[in-house]
Design a protein around this motif. Structure first.
Motif: not given
Length: 151
Positions: A12-24
């Motif tokens: 969807p965007t070039a924003e950094p990946r949220p930590g919650r998504l990485t943890a999941a």
């Protein structure tokens, strides 16, 4: 054309990946790896040991290895921010909860495994339904299209 000129449609965007998504994604990958290890263990035991039913042991081991594909693919999709990946990840966690319950009901040797599996599954579910995760994956809730159409 370079990858920068052709962005993937699911990102969807070039924003950094949220930590919650990485943890999941990490928890889903952990479950997938545990299934692979368990499957290989059962498969090797079935082939080299003296199980009651060798065919059943081999089938069980292969089944666990194949089942590991679901959380592993979901983890990869989450890391790549693919919106389709949340569904398989949630399904994996929902399937893990009854397994954790059964481990807790068995003998004392499996209780720590049941506790660990339950904690991982609940934590992953909480991370997967978190609004930051949903936004990062580009998933809009019901009625989101209606709000956009009215503007």
């Amino acid at each position: 054309m370079s990858p920068e000129q052709n962005p993937t449609p699911d990102a969807p965007t070039a924003e950094p990946r949220p930590g919650r998504l990485t943890a999941a994604a990490a928890l889903a990958a952990l479950e997938g790896l545990a299934l692979v290890v368990g499957g290989v263990y059962v498969l090797v035991l079935g082939l080299t040991g003296s199980p009651d039913d060798r065919q059943q042991a081999v089938t069980g081991g292969v089944t666990l290895i194949v089942l590991a594909l679901l959380p592993l693919l979901a983890a990869r999709g989450l890391l790549l921010r693919r919106s389709w990946s949340r569904g398989p990840a949630v399904i994996t966690q929902i399937m893990a909860l009854p397994v954790a319950y059964n481990l807790l009901q068995a003998d004392s040797m499996t209780i720590p495994g049941g506790i660990a599996l339950a904690v991982v599954a609940v934590a992953a579910l909480v991370l997967l339904v978190n609004p930051a995760t949903t936004r990062a994956l580009g998933i809009r809730g019901p009625g989101a299209d209606d709000v956009q159409d009215q503007k």
